[in-house]
Design a protein around this motif. Structure first.
Motif, mmCIF file in Angstrom:
data_model
loop_
_atom_site.group_PDB
_atom_site.id
_atom_site.type_symbol
_atom_site.label_atom_id
_atom_site.label_comp_id
_atom_site.label_asym_id
_atom_site.label_seq_id
_atom_site.Cartn_x
_atom_site.Cartn_y
_atom_site.Cartn_z
ATOM 1 N N MET A 1 16.728 53.338 62.416
ATOM 2 C CA MET A 1 17.262 52.026 62.057
ATOM 3 C C MET A 1 16.248 50.919 62.330
ATOM 4 S SD MET A 1 21.159 52.483 63.502
ATOM 5 C CE MET A 1 21.625 50.792 63.132
ATOM 6 N N ILE A 2 15.520 51.045 63.428
ATOM 7 C CA ILE A 2 14.498 50.045 63.759
ATOM 8 C C ILE A 2 13.433 50.010 62.668
ATOM 9 C CG2 ILE A 2 12.633 49.485 65.371
ATOM 10 C CD1 ILE A 2 14.492 50.668 67.603
ATOM 11 N N ASP A 3 12.953 51.177 62.243
ATOM 12 C CA ASP A 3 11.945 51.215 61.189
ATOM 13 C C ASP A 3 12.481 50.643 59.881
ATOM 14 O OD1 ASP A 3 9.546 52.050 62.246
ATOM 15 O OD2 ASP A 3 9.846 54.177 61.845
ATOM 16 N N MET A 4 13.752 50.926 59.565
ATOM 17 C CA MET A 4 14.342 50.405 58.339
ATOM 18 C C MET A 4 14.414 48.880 58.365
ATOM 19 S SD MET A 4 17.267 53.333 57.791
ATOM 20 C CE MET A 4 18.528 52.138 57.897
ATOM 21 N N TYR A 5 14.908 48.331 59.466
ATOM 22 C CA TYR A 5 15.037 46.877 59.559
ATOM 23 C C TYR A 5 13.668 46.208 59.568
ATOM 24 C CZ TYR A 5 16.933 42.349 61.072
ATOM 25 O OH TYR A 5 17.283 41.015 61.142
ATOM 26 N N ALA A 6 12.720 46.823 60.260
ATOM 27 C CA ALA A 6 11.366 46.272 60.329
ATOM 28 C C ALA A 6 10.711 46.263 58.951
ATOM 29 C CB ALA A 6 10.531 47.084 61.313
ATOM 30 N N LEU A 7 10.775 47.402 58.259
ATOM 31 C CA LEU A 7 10.148 47.486 56.938
ATOM 32 C C LEU A 7 10.839 46.562 55.956
ATOM 33 C CD1 LEU A 7 8.231 48.594 54.838
ATOM 34 C CD2 LEU A 7 9.698 50.620 54.624
ATOM 35 N N GLU A 8 12.172 46.553 55.975
ATOM 36 C CA GLU A 8 12.876 45.691 55.027
ATOM 37 C C GLU A 8 12.547 44.222 55.272
ATOM 38 O OE1 GLU A 8 17.083 46.160 53.141
ATOM 39 O OE2 GLU A 8 17.342 44.998 54.985
ATOM 40 N N SER A 9 12.445 43.829 56.544
ATOM 41 C CA SER A 9 12.128 42.430 56.856
ATOM 42 C C SER A 9 10.749 42.051 56.328
ATOM 43 C CB SER A 9 12.200 42.206 58.369
ATOM 44 O OG SER A 9 13.497 42.465 58.859
ATOM 45 N N ALA A 10 9.762 42.911 56.553
ATOM 46 C CA ALA A 10 8.410 42.641 56.052
ATOM 47 C C ALA A 10 8.376 42.659 54.526
ATOM 48 C CB ALA A 10 7.435 43.671 56.618
ATOM 49 N N LEU A 11 9.067 43.631 53.933
ATOM 50 C CA LEU A 11 9.080 43.754 52.479
ATOM 51 C C LEU A 11 9.726 42.539 51.829
ATOM 52 C CD1 LEU A 11 8.705 45.432 49.863
ATOM 53 C CD2 LEU A 11 10.920 46.497 50.363
ATOM 54 N N LEU A 12 10.882 42.115 52.325
ATOM 55 C CA LEU A 12 11.566 40.964 51.737
ATOM 56 C C LEU A 12 10.747 39.694 51.914
ATOM 57 C CD1 LEU A 12 15.238 41.686 52.877
ATOM 58 C CD2 LEU A 12 14.305 41.890 50.566
ATOM 59 N N ARG A 13 10.125 39.554 53.074
ATOM 60 C CA ARG A 13 9.282 38.374 53.288
ATOM 61 C C ARG A 13 8.117 38.365 52.307
ATOM 62 N NH1 ARG A 13 5.655 37.136 58.709
ATOM 63 N NH2 ARG A 13 4.737 35.154 57.981
#
Length: 596
Positions: free
Chosen positions: A497-509
C-alpha cells in the motif's frame, strides 16, 4: 484543490485524477513568502548559534522559540480568534518542512506547535482556548505532549497513570509517570493522559508549577541532542477540574488523532532533512577530488545522488497530496460548533491510514538519504564537523517517534479492512471482481511504447493495485479476521500500500505538471524520477508478493498463483542506469534537490 468526494484508503480501489491532488506547484505567493520568512529566520538566527542549541541551552531555545512566535511560526495552526494565523495544513506543513534544517530546534518547535498545541486547538473549550492559545502562539507558554510511560509506548491505552476526582469535585488528582517527554526541560504546559479511576482514558492540561509535579534528569540521547527529553512524575498532583481536555473516557480520540497529525508533520520534517542532506552531499561531491576528478563524476556516487533526489521527490508528492486531503476534510467540519472536537477527530481520522503511510515512507526514505550522504562524504561523514554526521544520528529517531514503523505498518492494512467492513469503500467487491477476471483471463494486449512519458509508470501502478487485491484477497480468505496475527504478511501488505500511494502521488503530480505545460527539460526530469521509482516499485512488488503467496499456498495452488503474479507484472525492464544518470546530472549541476 478542487472539491472531491475522495476518502481515506480510496487510492487502493480507485484512480484519482491529477486535478484532484494538491502539489507544491500549487503554492500561493503568500505561502511562499511565509516559507521565505522561516528560511531567513533559520539562516539569520538559528544556524549561527546551532552549536549552542546542540549543547542543550534551555535559555537560548526558549529565546528563539519566542522569536519564532513573533514571526507567527508558533501560531500557524492556531485560529486567528485566539491570536494565531489560522493557516491551512498545507501552509503549516510547508513551514514545518522549511524549519527542518534547524535540527533540534525544529523538533522543539514541532513538539510545541503540533502535538503540544493541537489538542487544545481541536478539543479545548472556548475558555481553555482563550486561556492558553494566545500565549502558546507567542511562545510565552511552551507546550509538551505526555503519552509514553515506562510500561506503555505503542500500547498507549495500557497507560498506568491515574486520575481521580476529588471529593469536592473541584480537582483531579494525578499519580504516575511519563517517559521521554520532548520539551520537558522548559515547557510550561503539558498535555497529560491518565485513566480516571484507573479505567477511563482521558486528557488533562497540567501547568509546570503544579505541586506534586516533578521532573527527572535529561536523557542522554543518540541524536537530537539540542532538544530536551525528560521523565515526569505525578504524586498526588492536584489540578483544577476544568483542566480536563474533552470528555472523561474520550482521551483516545485526542491522543490518536493528534498522533495522526504528528505522523504527517513528521514526514514533512523528514522531507526538509532530505533536501538538506542532498544539498550538503552534492556540494561535497563536487568539491571532493579523487584520482584527478570530482567524485560527483563517478557513476556510483552520481547514482546515490539520483536515488536521494527520487526519494525526496516522491516524499514531497505524498506529503502535499496528504496535506490537501486533510485540509479538505477539515474544511467540511464545523470546528467551532458544540461538537467541534468530535468533528475534528472524524475529519483527521478520515486520513489516518495515509498519515501512517507518510510517516513510514518518509522516515525510512530519510534514513536511506542520510546514509548515502554519509557514504558520499566518506571519512568526513563520520566527523562531527560535517553536518551530515548529525543528520545521520538525528534521523534515526523518526522511525520510533509517533508510533514505531512496525506499529504503523500493522495499522495500515487493518484500517483499510475496517473501512471496507463498515462499507466505506468497496475493497471486498473489487477483490472479488478481480478474482473473477483472473479466472477468465483475456489475452494481454501487446505493450508498446507510448508518446506519453508516463504511460509505463501508469501501467505499473495499475498492476500494483491488482497484485495487492489478489494477494490481499487471498490472505483475508485464508485467515479472515485472524489475519492481524500474521504480522509479517500484514506488514508486507502495508508495504504494498505504501508503494502504491507513493507511486500514485508522484505519478499524479508529474501528470499534473504535464497538463500544465511544464517546459520539456523540467518535465523530462520529473518523469524520469517517476519512471525510476515505478521500476523499483514493480520489482519490490514481485519479491514481496512471492513471499506472501508462499506463506498462503502450497503445491499446485502456489504454482497457479505465481503464474498469475508473473502475468500481472510482466514488464520489460527500463534502462534504470540511464534514468539515474539523467537525474543525477541535474542534481550535481544545481548542487541541491531538484524537484520543482
Amino acid at each position: 484543490m478542487p472539491k472531491s468526494v475522495w476518502g481515506g484508503g480510496r487510492f487502493v480501489v480507485d484512480d484519482a485524477e491529477a486535478q484532484q491532488i494538491a502539489t507544491p506547484e500549487d503554492f500561493t505567493e503568500e505561502q511562499l513568502m511565509l516559507a521565505d520568512t522561516v528560511r531567513a529566520f533559520v539562516e539569520r538566527d538559528i544556524r549561527p548559534r546551532d552549536g549552542e542549541i546542540e549543547k542543550l541551552d534551555y535559555g537560548l531555545t526558549v529565546q528563539f522559540m519566542r522569536k519564532a512566535g513573533e514571526i507567527g511560526l508558533l501560531g500557524a495552526d492556531i485560529p486567528e480568534a485566539y491570536g494565531g494565523l489560522g493557516l491551512d495544513k498545507t501552509s503549516s506543513t510547508l513551514l514545518a518542512e522549511t524549519l527542518s534544517p534547524a535540527s533540534s530546534f525544529a523538533l522543539s518547535v514541532g513538539a510545541h506547535t503540533g502535538i503540544g498545541t493541537l489538542p487544545i486547538v481541536f478539543f479545548g473549550t472556548p475558555e481553555q482556548k482563550s486561556r492558553w492559545l494566545p500565549r502558546l502562539a507567542t511562545g510565552e507558554l511552551i507546550a509538551a505532549y505526555c503519552l509514553t510511560e515506562p510500561g506503555s509506548g505503542s500500547d498507549a491505552l495500557g497507560a498506568k497513570t491515574t486520575a481521580r476526582l476529588s471529593d469536592d469535585g473541584e480537582s483531579y488528582i494525578l499519580n504516575g509517570s511519563k517517559l521521554y517527554i520532548t520539551n520537558a526541560g522548559f515547557a510550561d504546559l503539558f498535555i497529560v493522559y491518565a485513566k480516571v479511576d484507573g479505567t477511563y482514558f482521558s486528557a488533562f492540561v497540567v501547568e509546570r508549577d503544579t505541586p506534586g509535579f516533578t521532573f527527572g534528569p535529561e536523557e542522554r540521547k543518540m541524536g537530537i541532542k539540542g532538544s530536551s527529553t525528560r521523565p515526569l512524575f505525578f504524586e498526588e498532583t492536584r489540578i483544577p477540574a476544568d483542566h480536563l481536555l474533552g470528555e472523561v473516557g474520550k482521551g483516545h480520540l485526542i491522543a490518536f488523532n493528534i498522533l495522526n497529525i504528528g505522523r504527517f508533520k513528521l514526514a514533512a520534517g523528514c522531507l526538509g532533512g532530505m533536501k538538506e542532506a542532498i544539498r550538503l552531499s552534492s556540494s561535497f561531491a563536487n568539491g571532493r577530488v579523487q584520482f584527478g576528478k570530482a567524485i560527483s563524476s563517478f557513476p556510483l556516487i552520481a547514482a546515490k545522488l539520483a536515488k536521494m533526489n527520487v526519494l525526496a521527490y516522491v516524499t514531497e508528492s505524498m506529503v502535499y497530496r496528504t496535506a490537501g486531503l486533510i485540509d479538505e476534510s477539515l474544511g467540511q467540519a464545523d470546528l467551532d460548533g458544540p461538537d467541534g472536537g468530535i468533528q475534528a477527530a472524524k475529519a483527521i481520522a478520515e486520513y489516518a491510514l495515509e498519515c501512517s503511510i507518510n510517516k513510514v515512507f518518509a522516515s525510512e526514505a530519510m534514513d536511506a538519504v542520510v546514509d548515502e550522504g554519509v557514504q558520499i562524504h566518506g571519512g568526513s561523514g563520520y566527523i562531527q564537523e560535517y553536518k551530515i554526521e548529525r543528520l545521520y544520528r538525528d534521523s534515526r529517531i523518526n522511525r520510533i517517534f509517533e508510533g514505531t514503523n512496525e506499529i504503523n505498518r500493522l495499522l495500515i492494512p487493518s484500517t483499510l479492512l475496517k473501512r471496507a467492513l463498515k462499507g466505506e469503500l468497496p475493497l471486498i467487491e473489487r477483490a472479488q471482481a478481480l478474482q473473477r477476471e483472473l479466472l477468465h483471463p483475456t489475452p494481454l494486449a501487446a505493450r508498446t511504447d507510448s508518446e506519453s512519458l508516463l504511460a509505463k509508470p501508469a501501467e505499473i501502478l495499475g498492476a500494483l493495485k491488482k497484485v495487492f487485491l489478489m494477494v490481499g484477497g487471498l490472505a483475508v480468505q485464508k485467515h479472515g479476521l485472524r489475519l492481524e496475527r500474521e504480522q509479517e504478511i500484514v506488514a508486507s501488505l502495508a508495504d504494498a500500500m505504501i508503494d502504491m500511494y507513493a507511486l500514485e502521488s508522484a505519478l499524479l503530480r508529474t501528470r499534473k505538471r504535464e497538463m500544465q505545460g511544464t517546459e520539456a527539460v523540467r518535465l523530462q526530469h520529473v518523469a524520469d524520477m517517476t519512471a525510476l521509482f515505478a521500476e523499483e516499485a514493480a520489482e519490490r512488488a514481485g519479491q514481496r508478493s512471492r513471499a506472501i503467496l508462499a506463506a498462503l499456498e502450497k503445491g499446485e495452488n502456489l504454482r497457479l498463483q505465481l503464474s498469475v503474479l508473473k502475468r500481472l507484472l510482466r514488464f520489460e525492464p527500463a534502462d534504470a542506469s540511464a534514468l539515474r544518470k539523467r537525474i543525477s546530472s541535474r542534481v550535481i549541476s544545481a548542487e541541491s534537490y531538484v524537484g520543482l
